[in-house]
Design a protein around this motif. Structure first.
Motif, mmCIF file in Angstrom:
data_model
loop_
_atom_site.group_PDB
_atom_site.id
_atom_site.type_symbol
_atom_site.label_atom_id
_atom_site.label_comp_id
_atom_site.label_asym_id
_atom_site.label_seq_id
_atom_site.Cartn_x
_atom_site.Cartn_y
_atom_site.Cartn_z
ATOM 1 N N VAL A 235 -8.104 -4.622 -0.931
ATOM 2 C CA VAL A 235 -7.947 -4.812 0.517
ATOM 3 C C VAL A 235 -9.282 -4.556 1.219
ATOM 4 C CG1 VAL A 235 -6.817 -3.919 2.600
ATOM 5 C CG2 VAL A 235 -5.496 -4.280 0.491
ATOM 6 N N LEU B 167 -11.406 -7.455 0.771
ATOM 7 C CA LEU B 167 -10.963 -8.553 1.611
ATOM 8 C C LEU B 167 -11.454 -8.370 3.043
ATOM 9 C CD1 LEU B 167 -9.057 -10.979 1.052
ATOM 10 C CD2 LEU B 167 -7.261 -9.657 2.208
ATOM 11 N N GLN C 154 -12.682 4.311 -12.172
ATOM 12 C CA GLN C 154 -11.427 3.897 -12.780
ATOM 13 C C GLN C 154 -10.451 5.072 -12.774
ATOM 14 O OE1 GLN C 154 -10.796 0.839 -13.813
ATOM 15 N NE2 GLN C 154 -12.869 -0.034 -13.689
ATOM 16 N N THR C 155 -9.655 5.169 -11.671
ATOM 17 C CA THR C 155 -8.739 6.316 -11.581
ATOM 18 C C THR C 155 -7.471 6.093 -12.372
ATOM 19 O OG1 THR C 155 -7.729 5.360 -9.637
ATOM 20 C CG2 THR C 155 -9.559 6.878 -9.277
ATOM 21 N N GLY C 156 -7.141 4.824 -12.652
ATOM 22 C CA GLY C 156 -5.897 4.551 -13.344
ATOM 23 C C GLY C 156 -4.731 4.411 -12.379
ATOM 24 N N ASN C 157 -4.944 4.753 -11.110
ATOM 25 C CA ASN C 157 -3.874 4.651 -10.122
ATOM 26 C C ASN C 157 -3.892 3.271 -9.484
ATOM 27 O OD1 ASN C 157 -2.031 4.977 -8.081
ATOM 28 N ND2 ASN C 157 -2.707 7.072 -7.622
ATOM 29 N N VAL C 158 -2.751 2.558 -9.605
ATOM 30 C CA VAL C 158 -2.699 1.172 -9.153
ATOM 31 C C VAL C 158 -3.035 1.075 -7.669
ATOM 32 C CG1 VAL C 158 -1.209 -0.836 -8.858
ATOM 33 C CG2 VAL C 158 -1.010 0.588 -10.895
ATOM 34 N N ARG C 159 -2.616 2.052 -6.915
ATOM 35 C CA ARG C 159 -2.809 1.978 -5.478
ATOM 36 C C ARG C 159 -4.296 1.980 -5.115
ATOM 37 N NH1 ARG C 159 0.953 5.760 -3.360
ATOM 38 N NH2 ARG C 159 2.470 4.090 -3.594
ATOM 39 N N ARG D 225 -17.388 5.636 -14.721
ATOM 40 C CA ARG D 225 -16.001 5.785 -15.154
ATOM 41 C C ARG D 225 -15.141 6.452 -14.079
ATOM 42 N NH1 ARG D 225 -16.156 9.705 -20.179
ATOM 43 N NH2 ARG D 225 -13.912 9.456 -20.012
ATOM 44 N N ALA E 183 1.774 6.743 -12.962
ATOM 45 C CA ALA E 183 1.359 6.030 -14.183
ATOM 46 C C ALA E 183 -0.161 5.824 -14.160
ATOM 47 C CB ALA E 183 2.085 4.689 -14.282
ATOM 48 N N THR E 184 -0.885 6.876 -14.576
ATOM 49 C CA THR E 184 -2.356 6.782 -14.500
ATOM 50 C C THR E 184 -2.985 6.893 -15.883
ATOM 51 O OG1 THR E 184 -2.443 9.137 -14.099
ATOM 52 C CG2 THR E 184 -2.464 7.719 -12.164
ATOM 53 N N VAL F 12 -5.550 -1.400 -5.396
ATOM 54 C CA VAL F 12 -5.106 -2.242 -4.294
ATOM 55 C C VAL F 12 -5.943 -1.956 -3.049
ATOM 56 C CG1 VAL F 12 -3.180 -2.796 -2.770
ATOM 57 C CG2 VAL F 12 -2.783 -2.405 -5.210
ATOM 58 N N TYR F 13 -6.202 -0.685 -2.808
ATOM 59 C CA TYR F 13 -7.076 -0.335 -1.681
ATOM 60 C C TYR F 13 -8.431 -1.006 -1.822
ATOM 61 C CZ TYR F 13 -4.140 3.155 0.601
ATOM 62 O OH TYR F 13 -3.155 3.755 1.307
ATOM 63 N N MET G 165 -4.438 4.686 -17.508
ATOM 64 C CA MET G 165 -5.650 3.864 -17.625
ATOM 65 C C MET G 165 -6.854 4.520 -16.966
ATOM 66 S SD MET G 165 -4.903 1.188 -19.328
ATOM 67 C CE MET G 165 -6.034 -0.121 -18.921
ATOM 68 N N LYS G 166 -6.719 5.809 -16.639
ATOM 69 C CA LYS G 166 -7.851 6.493 -16.006
ATOM 70 C C LYS G 166 -9.077 6.484 -16.942
ATOM 71 C CE LYS G 166 -8.841 10.946 -13.757
ATOM 72 N NZ LYS G 166 -10.263 10.820 -13.933
ATOM 73 N N GLY G 167 -10.209 6.146 -16.382
ATOM 74 C CA GLY G 167 -11.433 6.031 -17.205
ATOM 75 C C GLY G 167 -12.042 7.373 -17.520
ATOM 76 N N LEU H 60 0.806 -1.210 0.000
ATOM 77 C CA LEU H 60 0.000 0.000 0.000
ATOM 78 C C LEU H 60 0.848 1.273 0.000
ATOM 79 C CD1 LEU H 60 -2.833 -0.991 2.476
ATOM 80 C CD2 LEU H 60 -2.961 -0.793 -0.007
#
Lengths: 99, 609
Positions: free
Chosen positions: B594, B597, B582-587, B579, A94-95, B590-591, A97-99, A22
């Motif tokens: 989690v 979960l 979908q932020t495009g931010n990997v974190r 839409r 690296a964003t 992951v949040y 892929m933002k929708g 995280l």
């Protein structure tokens, strides 16, 4: 050794991995954190297997290791591609892929 | 000839014409040769007539019902019940109808040899192929052991009717008339099909002897088909147009046999119809109205075939009215006598048309002197139709009128009595205009045709003249009894008939009297000639179709299209909202994982308690 000790160690490892997942900005760090979490799971599997007196846990751990290796290979390949296109491996910038 | 059983004779009558039709249909050089094809077809008709006559004579002597069926469409394994049976059913009703069809078909085919001799060879062969096919179809209808096979024959004769009306298919009016006949009768045939389905659902079979609570529905649906086939108002519109076919075709299909199939169906399914008093009531009124309506239209026709066509509608109306009121003997006996005298009238009219090359009554005149055989046989037919005492039509029409009187159907009876007057009047009109009076220039060179065209007329005239005296034996065939008795109704009808002939003599005889009366009815004549019913149908059809079309278009535009558009719009709007996730931010992903979960864990903890 008691089962409890293994489980506590595994929980600590898992939490450390999750924390890393995280908080790390570096994609390689994230991958390393995921490995840590996977190994926490492996530790759990082996510990439970031993406690029950069966080999299932070890077999699962082997499978899991193979999976983790494959995942790491793909993950590192992605990281290399990311570096080629952006000259860094920081995930929070690296964003695209933002929708 | 005792070597053949009745079933074998019946098979011969049924399959003889079929073999001829198949051979002529497949072996095209034979068909295109014309003459040989006609010979083969005539052979089939002769075999058919011989077999039918043997059977008829046998049944006159009092034979029991013979029935042979083959199972078809067996369901539920080898010992399962068969859904449908095909076969032969021989009793007084089917055998007498078979005989009538055989005689008329034979006469018509012989007559056609002369009448169509100017046709090209290929057309001549085609004509006789279809004649044979018709004979098979009609026989399979008549000999059907259940209503489903009857339906198959019913559709087959409808097809033959279409083909034969459109025999001169290069003539646009003939092609149109064929289509019209096909469409109108197909529309009506839906009733028969639906009726059969209802019958099957309720009784599990197609037997006319079934007892069912749904008899009312079934017979009303059947009656729709009868109205189409037997040209009852308002579905009679195809019959006058069907006169576009060759005249022998009109005689066979559209006067004697095919149009009588509707009446035959009612006679055949009498056990069913007897369970439905409402249908009987409807039939009586529709039949009586058709009889009166068509007779009054016939009065003003200028085309000799159109007069006879409307007359056929009218006479079929008599039969339907009789059957509706329970006078089965009258209805069926009139079918038989009518078949002979109307076929005779059509064939004789064909002879007149052949002689003057025109259908118009005004182009005839004085033909009795030039064509004595044709003329006199026509007069015999006309007298039989008019119900002149002693002729066959007199006996059968009297039976119908007496039957209606006994049933207490006074309204329809009055219509039929007026119809009887009009019948005599229009037949008198045709006779005085076409056969007597001064010859027109078309008629100057008219002469009698050969024996092929006169012999059938003589045979049919004999039957039209004499059959009335055999009402007793015919009634026994149907399992009924007949006693001649001339009541007040019969005397009235006869008087009205004679009055009709007399009126026609005054108006269209040498004196040309009562022109005031003719002038008074002229507007009515114009209405009758304008084809008001046809126009009404066209209008109703067009309005109904346009209305239906507009309704369907509205549903399509606003309901179907609207639903699709709403769904499309809803998807877009929802996607637009979604839409943002979908932020495009990997974190963030992951949040989310989690959080999911943790939620799962919390859920598990709560469930575990």
């Amino acid at each position: 050794m008691s089962l409890q000790g293994f489980l506590l160690l595994a929980a600590a490892l898992f939490s450390l991995g999750l924390y890393g997942l995280l908080t790390r900005r570096n994609a390689v760090g994230i991958l390393a954190s995921v490995e840590l979490m996977a190994n926490a799971v492996n530790l759990n599997l082996v510990a439970f297997g031993r406690w029950h007196g069966v080999v299932d846990g070890q077999v699962f751990a082997l499978f899991n290791t193979a999976l983790t290796v494959a995942e790491a290979a793909i993950g590192l390949a992605l990281v290399i591609l990311l570096y080629r296109s952006r000259q860094d491996v920081l995930v929070d910038t690296a964003t695209e892929m933002k929708g | 000839m005792d070597t053949l059983t009745p079933l074998q004779w019946a098979s011969l009558a049924l399959f003889g014409p079929l073999v001829v039709a198949l051979v002529l249909g497949v072996v095209w050089p034979l068909r295109k040769a014309g003459g040989p094809a006609a010979g083969l077809s005539l052979l089939g008709a002769t075999v058919n007539l011989a077999a039918a006559s043997v059977l008829f004579v046998g049944w006159l002597g009092g034979a029991d019902t013979v029935r042979a069926t083959l199972p078809w469409l067996i369901h539920g394994g080898p010992e399962g019940a068969s859904m449908i049976e095909l076969g032969l059913h021989l009793d007084g009703i089917s055998v007498s109808m078979l005989w009538v069809v055989a005689i008329v078909a034979f006469c018509v085919q012989v007559f056609s040899l002369g009448y169509l001799s100017d046709e090209p060879k290929a057309g001549f062969g085609r004509y006789f192929t279809w004649q044979s096919l018709f004979l098979f179809s009609m026989n399979s209808l008549v000999l059907a052991p259940n209503l489903l096979q009857l339906f198959m024959g019913w559709e087959l004769v409808g097809l033959c009717s279409y083909l034969l009306i459109g025999f001169w298919f290069k003539k646009p009016s003939a092609a149109r008339a064929a289509l019209k006949a096909f469409w109108v009768t197909k529309f009506a045939d839906m009733g028969l099909l639906l009726g059969l389905i209802v019958l099957f659902v309720h009784t599990g079979g197609f037997e006319w002897t079934a007892t069912t609570a749904a008899a009312g529905t079934v017979t009303l649906l059947f009656f729709l088909a009868v109205m189409g086939k037997s040209a009852q108002f308002p579905l009679h519109i195809w019959l006058p147009d069907a006169m576009e076919g060759p005249t022998p075709v009109s005689a066979l299909l559209h006067a004697a046999t095919m149009v009588a199939a509707g009446v035959f169906l009612v006679v055949r399914a009498q056990p069913l119809f007897a369970q439905a008093p409402l249908t009987g009531e409807v039939m009586t009124w529709v039949g009586a109205f058709t009889a009166l309506f068509a007779a009054s239209v016939a009065v003003v026709q200028t085309d000799i075939k159109k007069v006879l066509a409307y007359s056929t509608c009218s006479q079929l109306g008599y039969m339907i009215a009789a059957l509706g009121s329970g006078a089965v003997l009258g209805g069926y006996f009139h079918l038989t006598t009518h078949a002979f005298f109307k076929a005779l009238l059509f064939l004789a009219a064909g002879g007149l048309i052949h002689a003057v090359h025109s259908n118009e009554l005004s182009h005839m005149g004085g033909l009795l002197k030039r064509l004595p055989v044709t003329g006199w046989t026509f007069i015999i037919g006309a007298l039989a139709l008019a119900g002149f005492p002693g002729f066959s039509g007199f006996f059968s029409k009297d039976l119908i009128l007496e039957g209606l009187f006994d049933a207490g159907a006074y309204g329809p009876l009055a219509m039929l009595l007026i119809g009887a007057f009009l019948t005599a009047f229009y037949m008198g009109r045709v006779v005085f205009m076409a056969l007597l009076g001064p010859p027109s220039e078309h008629a100057e060179h008219a002469h009698e045709a050969g024996g092929a065209m006169t012999l059938p007329l003589v045979l049919l005239a004999t039957l039209a003249l004499g059959l009335g005296f055999f009402a007793g034996p015919m009634a026994r065939l149907y399992g009924l009894t007949y006693h001649f008795h001339l009541g007040a109704v019969g005397i009235t009808a006869t008087a009205l008939g004679l009055a009709g002939i007399g009126t026609a003599w005054i108006m269209f005889g040498p004196k040309q009297g009562l022109q005031g009366l003719a002038a008074a009815f002229a507007p009515l004549g114009r209405v009758a000639r304008s084809g008001a019913v046809d126009k009404g149908f066209a209008l109703a059809y067009r309005q109904a179709l346009l209305g239906l079309g507009a309704g369907v278009a509205w549903v399509d535009r606003y309901i179907v299209d609207g639903l699709i558009n709403v769904m499309g719009y809803a998807s877009l709007a929802f996607g637009d909202r979604l839409r943002a996730v979908q932020t495009g931010n990997v974190r963030d992903y992951v949040y989310a994982v989690v959080a999911g979960l943790l939620l799962l864990g919390a859920f598990g903890a709560i469930v575990q308690g």
